[in-house]
Design a protein around this motif. Structure first.
Motif, PDB file in Angstrom:
ATOM      1  N   TYR A   1     100.439  63.128  20.404  1.00  0.00           N
ATOM      2  CA  TYR A   1      99.279  62.244  20.253  1.00  0.00           C
ATOM      3  C   TYR A   1      99.337  61.452  18.951  1.00  0.00           C
ATOM      4  O   TYR A   1      98.911  60.295  18.913  1.00  0.00           O
ATOM      5  CB  TYR A   1      97.980  63.059  20.331  1.00  0.00           C
ATOM      6  CG  TYR A   1      97.655  63.498  21.737  1.00  0.00           C
ATOM      7  CD1 TYR A   1      96.897  62.683  22.579  1.00  0.00           C
ATOM      8  CD2 TYR A   1      98.111  64.706  22.244  1.00  0.00           C
ATOM      9  CE1 TYR A   1      96.597  63.074  23.874  1.00  0.00           C
ATOM     10  CE2 TYR A   1      97.820  65.099  23.539  1.00  0.00           C
ATOM     11  CZ  TYR A   1      97.065  64.282  24.349  1.00  0.00           C
ATOM     12  OH  TYR A   1      96.785  64.658  25.647  1.00  0.00           O
TER      13      TYR A   1
ATOM     14  N   GLY B   1      95.016  66.309  21.251  1.00  0.00           N
ATOM     15  CA  GLY B   1      94.524  65.074  21.866  1.00  0.00           C
ATOM     16  C   GLY B   1      93.140  64.649  21.459  1.00  0.00           C
ATOM     17  O   GLY B   1      92.745  63.506  21.697  1.00  0.00           O
TER      18      GLY B   1
ATOM     19  N   PRO C   1      99.134  59.937  24.477  1.00  0.00           N
ATOM     20  CA  PRO C   1     100.300  60.547  23.825  1.00  0.00           C
ATOM     21  C   PRO C   1     101.598  59.812  24.129  1.00  0.00           C
ATOM     22  O   PRO C   1     101.776  59.230  25.198  1.00  0.00           O
ATOM     23  CB  PRO C   1     100.327  61.958  24.415  1.00  0.00           C
ATOM     24  CG  PRO C   1      99.659  61.820  25.753  1.00  0.00           C
ATOM     25  CD  PRO C   1      98.579  60.796  25.533  1.00  0.00           C
TER      26      PRO C   1
END
Length: 355
Positions: free
Chosen positions: A265, A346, A227
């Motif tokens: 992300y 994520g 991220p």
């Protein structure tokens, strides 16, 4: 007078014929199983021997970092027996044949495996496989092509890393993770095919950087993004990640206009790809349906291209609003679907346009 009994010639011939038919059916399958087990042990043994060497180097504080694959192999050969060594311009001298058949049916010229890009290794904040590869032939005759991660950090010499196993025997551990490689297990003998007798070791594939072709565009292997932090995205405009903020100059240079996430992300994908223009559009991603689905039913080919199963998600370049981006869902149950989501998920995957 005692009567004697015996098989007639016809009965013997019929029995032999039955035995022949059974053997013809059973033996090929039996031989295939034996060959598969032999090959699996060759693969395990090669990975184990290589990892034993890197494990020894780790114990001496010598696993890295190194400035190039060549520099790494200079040290490796002190702990791993190498019969022959070839530079990136002469890899064929360390490989038993010219071409390898790839997953897509095309052939790859092994001499073109110049850098980690040809093992489909992406350059990012944690890895750099851009130095020239090195070919070796091990002491037991195994040809290998190595690519070292120049960003590999020195591993703790005092730490013990657990071993993965294959058929109950040790195979590899984390100390081998600084090197991507491809090796061959049966010399000149066929099939000379990737994932059969040509094996990837800590590598994403073999060939050029094009893992998958969409609309005539070449995209690399899918990856889980790291991220981008809110501060990195907002830069000089940083106030609070709880409200939408104008992107800073760095994020804007990548094509990101707004920031609102402590862990973004999607922005991490944009960063790794070098700009939003290097991500696939929703229209691009939808074209994957022809590869992964037959009559709208998932065909299981995702793993051939590095996607997890049974469900995976792919970020697109298309923005829904300030904090939501479109993505595509690939599912074995529900088929192909699209939606939009906030950028802090994520487990969604990224794809980058390859060079």
């Amino acid at each position: 007078m005692k009567k004697l009994y015996a098989f007639t010639l016809a009965e013997l011939l019929i029995t032999l014929a039955i035995i022949g038919v059974v053997a013809a059916v059973v033996l090929p399958s039996l031989m295939t199983n034996i060959n598969d087990k032999v090959n699996a042990e060759k693969i395990r043994s090669t990975k184990y021997k290589f990892t034993k060497a890197t494990d020894h180097m780790k114990s001496l504080g010598l696993i890295g970092p190194y400035s190039s694959t060549d520099a790494f192999v200079d040290e490796l050969q002190k702990y791993f027996k190498i019969a022959k060594r070839c530079d990136a311009n002469d890899l064929r001298a360390c490989w038993p044949y010219d071409t390898v058949k790839l997953d897509n049916g095309k052939e790859w010229n092994i001499a073109d495996t110049k850098t980690g890009k040809n093992l489909k290794m992406e350059k990012n904040d944690f890895s750099d496989y851009t130095s020239d590869n090195v070919g070796i032939i091990t002491a037991d005759g195994t040809p290998m092509i190595l690519s070292y991660n120049k960003k590999c950090e020195a591993l703790d010499p005092m730490k013990t890393y657990g071993w993965s196993t294959s058929n109950g025997k040790p195979e590899t551990n984390a100390t081998a993770g600084c090197v991507a490689a491809v090796f061959e297990i049966n010399g000149h003998s066929r099939p000379n095919t990737f994932r059969k007798d040509v094996v990837a070791f800590n590598a994403n594939g073999l060939g050029n950087a094009c893992t998958i072709e969409i609309d005539g565009k070449c995209f690399g292997a899918p990856f889980k993004p790291t991220p981008m932090t809110y501060t990195e995205c907002a830069g000089e405009n940083a106030t609070s990640p709880n409200k939408t903020t104008e992107a800073g100059s760095y994020a804007k240079s990548l094509g990101i206009s707004k920031c609102r996430s402590a862990n973004d992300y999607w922005a991490g994908v944009v960063k790794q790809c070098g700009g939003i223009q290097n991500l696939p559009t929703m229209k691009n991603i939808q074209k994957l349906e022809s590869i992964f689905y037959d009559d709208y039913k998932y065909n299981g080919k995702g793993t051939e291209f590095g996607f997890p199963e049974p469900v995976f998600y792919v970020w697109s370049a298309d923005v829904y609003d300030d904090t939501n981006v479109y993505y595509m869902i690939f599912s074995d149950t529900y088929g192909l679907n699209w939606n939009h989501q906030t950028r802090n998920f994520g487990h969604y995957l990224g794809l980058c346009l390859a060079e």
